[in-house]
Write an enzyme that holds these catalytic residues in place. Structure first.
Site, PDB file in Angstrom:
ATOM      1  N   GLU A   1      36.664  38.319 -18.290  1.00 16.01           N
ATOM      2  CA  GLU A   1      35.838  39.283 -19.012  1.00 16.01           C
ATOM      3  C   GLU A   1      36.666  39.874 -20.135  1.00 16.01           C
ATOM      4  OE1 GLU A   1      34.508  42.405 -16.398  1.00 16.01           O
ATOM      5  OE2 GLU A   1      32.896  41.186 -15.561  1.00 16.01           O
TER       6      GLU A   1
ATOM      7  N   HIS B   1      43.203  52.891  -8.633  1.00 12.72           N
ATOM      8  CA  HIS B   1      41.889  52.500  -8.090  1.00 12.72           C
ATOM      9  C   HIS B   1      41.449  53.326  -6.891  1.00 12.72           C
ATOM     10  CE1 HIS B   1      41.860  49.303 -10.952  1.00 12.72           C
ATOM     11  NE2 HIS B   1      42.988  48.831 -10.490  1.00 12.72           N
TER      12      HIS B   1
ATOM     13  N   ARG C   1      26.961  50.263   0.447  1.00 12.79           N
ATOM     14  CA  ARG C   1      27.224  51.217   1.523  1.00 12.79           C
ATOM     15  C   ARG C   1      26.966  52.634   1.015  1.00 12.79           C
ATOM     16  NH1 ARG C   1      32.213  50.019  -0.947  1.00 12.79           N
ATOM     17  NH2 ARG C   1      33.024  51.880  -1.969  1.00 12.79           N
TER      18      ARG C   1
HETATM   19  C1  MV4 Z   1      37.246  46.364 -15.946  1.00 15.61           C
HETATM   20  C2  MV4 Z   1      38.022  47.194 -16.781  1.00 15.61           C
HETATM   21  C3  MV4 Z   1      38.046  46.915 -18.114  1.00 15.61           C
HETATM   22  N1  MV4 Z   1      37.363  45.867 -18.589  1.00 15.61           N
HETATM   23  N2  MV4 Z   1      36.575  45.331 -16.479  1.00 15.61           N
HETATM   24  C4  MV4 Z   1      38.572  48.303 -11.790  1.00 15.61           C
HETATM   25  C5  MV4 Z   1      37.824  48.375 -10.518  1.00 15.61           C
HETATM   26  C6  MV4 Z   1      36.779  47.347 -10.589  1.00 15.61           C
HETATM   27  N3  MV4 Z   1      35.567  47.847 -10.011  1.00 15.61           N
HETATM   28  C7  MV4 Z   1      36.631  47.031 -12.024  1.00 15.61           C
HETATM   29  N4  MV4 Z   1      37.712  47.684 -12.714  1.00 15.61           N
HETATM   30  C8  MV4 Z   1      37.852  47.578 -14.063  1.00 15.61           C
HETATM   31  N5  MV4 Z   1      37.167  46.571 -14.633  1.00 15.61           N
HETATM   32  C9  MV4 Z   1      36.644  45.096 -17.776  1.00 15.61           C
HETATM   33  N6  MV4 Z   1      35.991  44.051 -18.271  1.00 15.61           N
HETATM   34  C10 MV4 Z   1      38.711  48.255 -16.204  1.00 15.61           C
HETATM   35  C11 MV4 Z   1      38.642  48.441 -14.842  1.00 15.61           C
HETATM   36  C12 MV4 Z   1      39.419  49.544 -14.350  1.00 15.61           C
HETATM   37  C13 MV4 Z   1      38.833  50.653 -13.765  1.00 15.61           C
HETATM   38  C14 MV4 Z   1      37.451  50.737 -13.575  1.00 15.61           C
HETATM   39  C15 MV4 Z   1      36.883  51.842 -12.989  1.00 15.61           C
HETATM   40  C16 MV4 Z   1      37.701  52.892 -12.582  1.00 15.61           C
HETATM   41  C17 MV4 Z   1      39.048  52.824 -12.745  1.00 15.61           C
HETATM   42  C18 MV4 Z   1      39.633  51.702 -13.337  1.00 15.61           C
HETATM   43  C19 MV4 Z   1      41.009  51.678 -13.495  1.00 15.61           C
HETATM   44  C20 MV4 Z   1      41.567  50.578 -14.068  1.00 15.61           C
HETATM   45  C21 MV4 Z   1      40.783  49.512 -14.482  1.00 15.61           C
END
Ligand code: MV4
Length: 481
Positions: free
Chosen positions: A199, A234, A291
């Site tokens: 992505e 996270h 959940r």
């Molecule tokens: C991402 C992102 C940036 N770009 N996807 C982290 C948890 C998972 N649910 C998806 N996550 C992320 N996906 C793209 N394409 C950044 C994160 C991410 C993040 C997302 C939500 C809350 C905290 C985070 C911390 C680091 C990275």
């Protein structure tokens, strides 16, 4: 439904049992030997020890839990969060034994447990997604071309991952192939499934999730959003509802997208659809959690709904008795997860005995708690002690209430994330609402917190000293007479 077994422990087990009791439903606790004296065991109408302290010898023993349920004539199982809550086989096993799993059908759990299956399921529903590929990468050269097309940096994600596990950022083309190979072998090792996809990397996103609730009659509601950007590695630390940045239009668009995600997998019960929101307020579907979430109380505070009650009702086949138009956001709620972790020492778990444990109370304060003064915190489980939730008419009021509640929460014996919570509440970036998922990394400095805590301790000592001197005057009076 006359008797519910709660296949969980701690604050969430109590939270679920309280609603069951309110509904006139009997409760059964299961517990490990480490939790023999835990509040959830005392609260339940019946309690059964299911094994040794480690989760894989107790709270994760699906077969054993079903056996207990059958023996005690249980007709519903609530899994809480964590443990077996997103285990499709467990949900299926319950249903096979004529016990209602209070959650979605195993099919929905399975689909949403795989990010690629989830992308595939929502394909026909026009849900905004981050640019990237929607199938497992088998041809590295082809994947590299796509990565160049969407532009670096990109993220490699494991399909079976979630909550940040199995993610890898790639800054440039030169690193692509080696990172891809690493990601695949990591995914095989961690999940037994080497499927990965790519992505575009959204650099400074906010994490905003939508609460949904679906019945078995085709009705799906969204209960608005929770802002969960304040997290550390996270692990969410502070959550709030509503988000400080959503407009009514974006809120509606995200809510309707979340409902479609639920529709795509024939969802039943409470679910959460996670989105990223970029700087331009574009939102992208990430994943769905099948959940009840830890942070569900902030949604309850602003909607006036009891999510556990709704879960139980729809699980037993009732139709939702409200319409989307009936749901309104009322006020603002904040939640701080109180962990037995030391914010001055890299958040190391700090388990021990709760020598003093006094929780705050009062209007606008809710504490979902699983502990009591004098208890030992078991080392075997998540070190979350409680969730401190505050409510106010405005965001400022909820923040102020949170600061007061943190000050009124007395814990001695272990370090907790309470002072860290205060740091967040007092921080200008948080108060202004101008923050993203990098907040902790960007602004948190344990030295600053330490200085703040010392300053506060000093003031407290002066106040105590002054009081002592005042008291002495009164006490000395008789001598002077
Ligand atoms: C991402 C992102 C940036 N770009 N996807 C982290 C948890 C998972 N649910 C998806 N996550 C992320 N996906 C793209 N394409 C950044 C994160 C991410 C993040 C997302 C939500 C809350 C905290 C985070 C911390 C680091 C990275």
């Amino acid at each position: 439904m006359k008797k519910i077994l709660v296949a969980n422990r701690g604050e969430i087990a109590l939270r679920v049992m309280k609603t069951a009791k309110k509904m006139g439903i009997k409760t059964v606790a299961v517990y490990s030997v480490a939790d023999r004296n835990a509040p959830h065991v005392k609260f339940a109408d019946e309690a059964v020890c299911i094994g040794e302290a480690p989760s894989n010898q107790s709270y994760l023993l699906g077969d054993k839990i079903i056996e207990v349920a059958k023996t005690l004539g249980v007709d519903g199982i609530h899994p809480g969060y964590g443990f077996l809550s997103e285990n499709a086989d467990f949900a299926e096993l319950a249903e096979k034994n004529n016990i209602t799993f209070i959650g979605p059908k195993s099919k929905a759990i399975k689909i949403m447990g795989s990010k690629l299956a989830a992308k595939d399921a929502v394909k026909a529903y026009n849900i905004p997604m981050v640019p990237g590929v929607d199938e497992a990468i088998t041809d590295v050269e082809k994947a590299k071309l796509i990565a160049k097309e969407i532009g670096f940096p990109i993220l490699i994600k494991a399909s079976a991952g979630g909550g940040g596990k199995g993610m890898r950022a790639v800054e440039n083309e030169a690193d692509f192939e080696s990172q891809m190979n690493r990601a695949i072998s990591e995914a095989v090792a961690a999940f037994g499934d080497g499927s990965v996809f790519i992505e575009k990397y959204v650099a400074s996103p906010r994490h905003i999730e939508i609460q949904v609730m679906a019945d078995s009659h085709g009705n799906i509601l969204y209960l608005f959003e929770r802002e969960c950007s304040i997290q550390r590695r996270h692990q969410k630390v502070v959550e709030e509802a509503p988000s400080a940045v959503l407009t009514p239009e974006i809120r509606k668009a995200m809510g309707e997208a979340a409902v479609k995600v639920a529709e795509s997998c024939d969802y039943l019960g409470a679910g959460t659809v996670e989105f990223l929101l970029d700087e331009n307020k574009n939102f992208y579907f990430l994943e769905m959690n099948t959940r009840l979430q830890v942070e569900h109380p902030v949604t309850e505070m602003i909607t006036g709904m009891d999510l556990v009650e709704m879960q139980i009702r729809v699980a037993r086949g009732e139709a939702l008795n409200i319409k989307q138009e009936d749901l309104k956001i009322n006020g603002h709620a904040m939640e701080l997860r109180v962990y037995a972790e030391d914010p001055l020492n890299d958040f190391l778990p700090n388990v021990g005995r709760l020598d003093v444990y006094q929780i705050p109370e009062g209007e606008g304060i809710r504490v979902d708690n699983g502990f009591e003064q004098g208890m030992d915190i078991p080392i075997y489980y998540d070190p979350m002690l409680s969730k401190l939730i505050t409510y106010g008419k405005t965001r400022e009021e909820a923040i102020q209430k949170m600061i007061e509640a943190i000050d009124a929460y007395h814990i001695e014996g272990v370090s907790t994330t309470l002072p860290f919570g205060k740091f967040v509440m007092e921080h200008e970036a948080f108060r202004s609402g101008n923050f993203d998922t990098h907040f902790v990394k960007k602004y948190y400095d344990s030295e600053v917190l330490k200085a703040q805590m010392l300053k506060e301790a000093e003031i407290a000592a002066y106040v105590a000293l002054k009081q002592y001197m005042e008291d002495q005057k009164v006490l000395r009076l008789p001598n002077q007479l």
